[in-house]
Design a protein around this motif. Structure first.
Motif, PDB file in Angstrom:
ATOM      1  N   GLY A  93      31.392  25.033  48.248  1.00 22.00           N
ATOM      2  CA  GLY A  93      32.415  24.331  49.010  1.00 22.00           C
ATOM      3  C   GLY A  93      31.827  23.343  49.987  1.00 22.00           C
ATOM      4  N   SER A  94      32.144  23.510  51.259  1.00 27.43           N
ATOM      5  CA  SER A  94      31.707  22.562  52.288  1.00 27.43           C
ATOM      6  C   SER A  94      30.197  22.562  52.478  1.00 27.43           C
ATOM      7  N   GLU A  95      29.532  23.630  52.036  1.00 31.04           N
ATOM      8  CA  GLU A  95      28.080  23.711  52.173  1.00 31.04           C
ATOM      9  C   GLU A  95      27.338  23.039  51.008  1.00 31.04           C
ATOM     10  N   ALA A  96      28.067  22.649  49.944  1.00 34.16           N
ATOM     11  CA  ALA A  96      27.432  22.149  48.720  1.00 34.16           C
ATOM     12  C   ALA A  96      26.607  20.898  48.977  1.00 34.16           C
ATOM     13  N   ASN A  97      27.183  19.944  49.714  1.00 36.10           N
ATOM     14  CA  ASN A  97      26.458  18.691  49.961  1.00 36.10           C
ATOM     15  C   ASN A  97      25.197  18.928  50.780  1.00 36.10           C
ATOM     16  N   ASP A  98      25.269  19.845  51.755  1.00 41.19           N
ATOM     17  CA  ASP A  98      24.087  20.150  52.564  1.00 41.19           C
ATOM     18  C   ASP A  98      22.998  20.767  51.693  1.00 41.19           C
ATOM     19  N   TYR A  99      23.397  21.618  50.753  1.00 36.95           N
ATOM     20  CA  TYR A  99      22.416  22.243  49.869  1.00 36.95           C
ATOM     21  C   TYR A  99      21.779  21.203  48.948  1.00 36.95           C
ATOM     22  N   ARG A 100      22.599  20.287  48.424  1.00 39.15           N
ATOM     23  CA  ARG A 100      22.056  19.231  47.556  1.00 39.15           C
ATOM     24  C   ARG A 100      21.051  18.373  48.329  1.00 39.15           C
ATOM     25  N   LYS A 101      21.384  18.041  49.548  1.00 37.67           N
ATOM     26  CA  LYS A 101      20.472  17.227  50.362  1.00 37.67           C
ATOM     27  C   LYS A 101      19.173  17.974  50.641  1.00 37.67           C
ATOM     28  N   MET A 102      19.290  19.286  50.872  1.00 37.18           N
ATOM     29  CA  MET A 102      18.097  20.085  51.133  1.00 37.18           C
ATOM     30  C   MET A 102      17.183  20.076  49.906  1.00 37.18           C
ATOM     31  N   LEU A 103      17.766  20.226  48.718  1.00 34.95           N
ATOM     32  CA  LEU A 103      16.973  20.168  47.495  1.00 34.95           C
ATOM     33  C   LEU A 103      16.351  18.792  47.314  1.00 34.95           C
ATOM     34  N   GLY A 104      17.079  17.775  47.732  1.00 29.23           N
ATOM     35  CA  GLY A 104      16.590  16.409  47.591  1.00 29.23           C
ATOM     36  C   GLY A 104      15.349  16.125  48.401  1.00 29.23           C
ATOM     37  N   GLU A 105      15.099  16.948  49.430  1.00 28.76           N
ATOM     38  CA  GLU A 105      13.894  16.789  50.241  1.00 28.76           C
ATOM     39  C   GLU A 105      12.684  17.454  49.590  1.00 28.76           C
ATOM     40  N   GLN A 106      12.897  18.121  48.458  1.00 29.31           N
ATOM     41  CA  GLN A 106      11.821  18.853  47.792  1.00 29.31           C
ATOM     42  C   GLN A 106      11.560  18.260  46.410  1.00 29.31           C
ATOM     43  N   GLU A 107      11.482  16.923  46.342  1.00 30.82           N
ATOM     44  CA  GLU A 107      11.327  16.248  45.056  1.00 30.82           C
ATOM     45  C   GLU A 107       9.859  16.096  44.678  1.00 30.82           C
ATOM     46  N   ALA A 108       9.629  16.098  43.383  1.00 25.46           N
ATOM     47  CA  ALA A 108       8.287  15.871  42.857  1.00 25.46           C
ATOM     48  C   ALA A 108       8.164  14.411  42.435  1.00 25.46           C
ATOM     49  N   ASN A 109       7.263  13.677  43.057  1.00 23.79           N
ATOM     50  CA  ASN A 109       7.059  12.261  42.753  1.00 23.79           C
ATOM     51  C   ASN A 109       6.037  12.141  41.625  1.00 23.79           C
ATOM     52  N   ILE A 110       6.495  12.018  40.396  1.00 25.00           N
ATOM     53  CA  ILE A 110       5.584  11.859  39.269  1.00 25.00           C
ATOM     54  C   ILE A 110       6.099  10.742  38.377  1.00 25.00           C
ATOM     55  N   THR A 111       5.239  10.245  37.525  1.00 22.11           N
ATOM     56  CA  THR A 111       5.645   9.196  36.604  1.00 22.11           C
ATOM     57  C   THR A 111       6.105   9.821  35.290  1.00 22.11           C
ATOM     58  N   VAL A 112       6.866   9.047  34.528  1.00 23.05           N
ATOM     59  CA  VAL A 112       7.301   9.551  33.226  1.00 23.05           C
ATOM     60  C   VAL A 112       6.101   9.717  32.298  1.00 23.05           C
ATOM     61  N   ALA A 113       5.053   8.933  32.523  1.00 26.17           N
ATOM     62  CA  ALA A 113       3.843   9.074  31.698  1.00 26.17           C
ATOM     63  C   ALA A 113       3.218  10.451  31.904  1.00 26.17           C
ATOM     64  N   VAL A 114       3.218  10.931  33.152  1.00 30.87           N
ATOM     65  CA  VAL A 114       2.703  12.270  33.434  1.00 30.87           C
ATOM     66  C   VAL A 114       3.623  13.323  32.822  1.00 30.87           C
ATOM     67  N   LEU A 115       4.925  13.111  32.940  1.00 31.63           N
ATOM     68  CA  LEU A 115       5.891  14.057  32.381  1.00 31.63           C
ATOM     69  C   LEU A 115       5.697  14.206  30.872  1.00 31.63           C
ATOM     70  N   LYS A 116       5.394  13.095  30.216  1.00 37.20           N
ATOM     71  CA  LYS A 116       5.264  13.121  28.761  1.00 37.20           C
ATOM     72  C   LYS A 116       4.095  13.989  28.300  1.00 37.20           C
ATOM     73  N   THR A 117       3.087  14.130  29.129  1.00 42.47           N
ATOM     74  CA  THR A 117       1.899  14.900  28.737  1.00 42.47           C
ATOM     75  C   THR A 117       1.829  16.265  29.417  1.00 42.47           C
ATOM     76  N   ALA A 118       2.869  16.636  30.166  1.00 43.55           N
ATOM     77  CA  ALA A 118       2.865  17.917  30.873  1.00 43.55           C
ATOM     78  C   ALA A 118       2.892  19.080  29.879  1.00 43.55           C
ATOM     79  N   ASN A 119       2.298  20.199  30.280  1.00 42.33           N
ATOM     80  CA  ASN A 119       2.293  21.391  29.430  1.00 42.33           C
ATOM     81  C   ASN A 119       3.705  21.945  29.279  1.00 42.33           C
ATOM     82  N   ILE A 120       4.022  22.420  28.091  1.00 45.21           N
ATOM     83  CA  ILE A 120       5.345  22.968  27.802  1.00 45.21           C
ATOM     84  C   ILE A 120       5.203  24.398  27.313  1.00 45.21           C
ATOM     85  N   ASP A 121       5.917  25.321  27.962  1.00 42.14           N
ATOM     86  CA  ASP A 121       5.942  26.709  27.509  1.00 42.14           C
ATOM     87  C   ASP A 121       6.808  26.828  26.255  1.00 42.14           C
TER      88      ASP A 121
END
Length: 448
Positions: A356-384
């Motif tokens: 509810g009213s807390e949803a936007n605050d939670y989304r913003k909190m998650l947004g502060e924990q982003e991983a800055n990587i390139t798609v080139a790195v993502l393409k070669t990342a290990n996959i389980d």
């Protein structure tokens, strides 16, 4: 024979009609794709030392590269054919597919063009006056009893060998110049906003090539590779990799940021060329097979698909390379895994919505924990082996704590920051930031 109907194409169709299916920016990207195909033939993993120079003005268009060029044999048999012959050998990892890109781009822009190519063995030039070429005819003799002669369109182009002095190329590569621009094209090239948009398109769609070290300059300005914020650090994205119908498929989907709703959705790369971006519609599964239509509640969703094949014809590309052929059997199979990924990630985002009213605050909190990587790195990342999306925890106490705090960020010289970190005995730049703020409060006695 009397029962035959003429099904031959006309030059007017290629000059005036097929060019309508592509924008000027996409026409330029088609020419750059040809240069990148040359770079890929030299070294598919590293383009260091290779460049493409683009010059755009209301007087003309030029593109010059040192990406290896193409041979005279290639020019004779393939490069200037209207459509790709079945017997043509595809360059591994090429993005060119249909054999219309270069010709369509040149006809789109102007009435005169020049193509020069230099390789270790060949150096030649082709000059074309489109009006003269359009009216060019040749006489052929029919295979009948009367050996009747008729005039038909001559589709051939003439070339000149360059044996002594270099004209425009000092290294192996290709030089293309278009002059006598069409009036509407000259007007577009005069618009500064167009150049800004073209720069943005090149950096986005050809980012992989920039990541590999290719230098692309537009009117002398070197364009930049883009690091892409992809997934939240506190979660594990859905990951799949497999081979479907001879195409290597890799899919990643998870939580991204909330700051730019437009950036949410699916991104699809074919042989490292971005062909679909920010898609939130049925063609990528939204609103189909128990998947809801895109809604702002799902703003954090981001998915990336990589499709790679040495045989480009297997990729579900459209001729403009700005979309996917959704009727492709391959793509239908890929879509199964895309929907599977969406079901998992959207299931979590539905739980966030229940806050509810807390949803936007939670989304913003998650947004502060982003991983800055390139798609080139993502393409070669290990996959389980397991195709699992693991969501972060929903902690209401942490949300409440975050609401009473703010985040302070600023940029400083790295060398000075390192010295300050060492002097203050802080273990990270984050800790240094907290240390300096506390130091300021103490000095100003603001805590009393």
């Amino acid at each position: 024979m009397d029962n035959q109907i003429n099904g031959n194409p006309t030059k007017t169709f290629f000059i005036e009609m097929i060019t309508r299916d592509i924008s000027i920016k996409d026409a330029i990207l088609d020419l750059l794709d040809n240069s990148i195909d040359g770079a890929n033939a030299i070294n598919p993993n590293d383009y260091t030392g290779l460049y493409i120079d683009i010059t755009v003005s209301n007087d003309g268009f030029k593109v010059k590269d040192n990406c290896g060029g193409f041979t005279l044999e290639t020019a004779k048999k393939y490069a200037f054919r209207f459509g790709r012959p079945d017997e043509m050998v595809h360059n591994a990892g090429s993005i060119g597919r249909f054999g219309v890109g270069m010709k369509r781009a040149l006809f789109k822009m102007g009435m005169n063009f020049e193509v020069e190519s230099k390789t270790d063995n060949d150096h030649f030039q082709i000059d074309v006056d489109v009006s003269q070429w359009k009216n060019k005819k040749k006489t052929v003799t029919l295979d009948n009893d009367d050996e009747e002669q008729i005039e038909i369109d001559d589709w051939n182009f003439e070339y000149q060998l360059i044996s002594l002095e270099t004209v425009n190329l000092e290294e192996n590569g290709t030089y293309i110049a278009v002059s006598n621009l069409k009036k509407e094209v000259s007007a577009i090239f005069s618009d500064p906003e167009f150049l800004v948009e073209l720069e943005n398109d090149i950096e986005r769609f050809l980012n992989f090539s920039l990541e590999k070290g290719l230098i692309i300059r537009l009117n002398g300005k070197e364009l930049k590779k883009r690091g892409v914020v992809l997934f939240n650090e506190q979660s594990k994205p859905y990951m799949y990799e497999g081979i479907i119908d001879g195409v290597t498929v890799r899919i990643s989907a998870g939580l991204s940021h909330v700051g730019e709703p437009k950036a949410s959705g699916w991104y699809i790369y074919c042989n490292d060329r971005l062909v679909v971006e920010e898609n939130k519609y049925e063609e990528t599964g939204w609103g189909t097979s128990n998947i809801p239509k895109w809604h702002p509640d799902y703003v954090m969703f981001k998915g990336v698909v990589f499709l790679d094949s040495e045989d480009t014809i297997k990729l579900p590309l459209t001729t403009t390379k700005k979309g996917i052929d959704t009727t492709s059997e391959l793509y239908k199979k890929v879509l199964f895994f895309m929907r599977e990924a969406m079901s998992s990630v959207l299931g979590f985002l539905k739980e966030v919505r229940k806050l509810g009213s807390e949803a936007n605050d939670y989304r913003k909190m998650l947004g502060e924990q982003e991983a800055n990587i390139t798609v080139a790195v993502l393409k070669t990342a290990n996959i389980d082996e397991e195709r699992l999306f693991i969501s972060p925890e929903i902690d209401l106490d942490t949300i409440a704590d975050k609401k009473s705090h703010v985040r302070i960020a600023y940029n400083v010289d790295r060398e000075l920051a390192s010295k300050a970190k060492q002097h203050s005995e802080c273990s990270s730049f984050k800790q240094l930031g907290e240390y300096t703020f506390e130091y300021y409060l103490k000095m100003e006695e603001l805590t009393n």
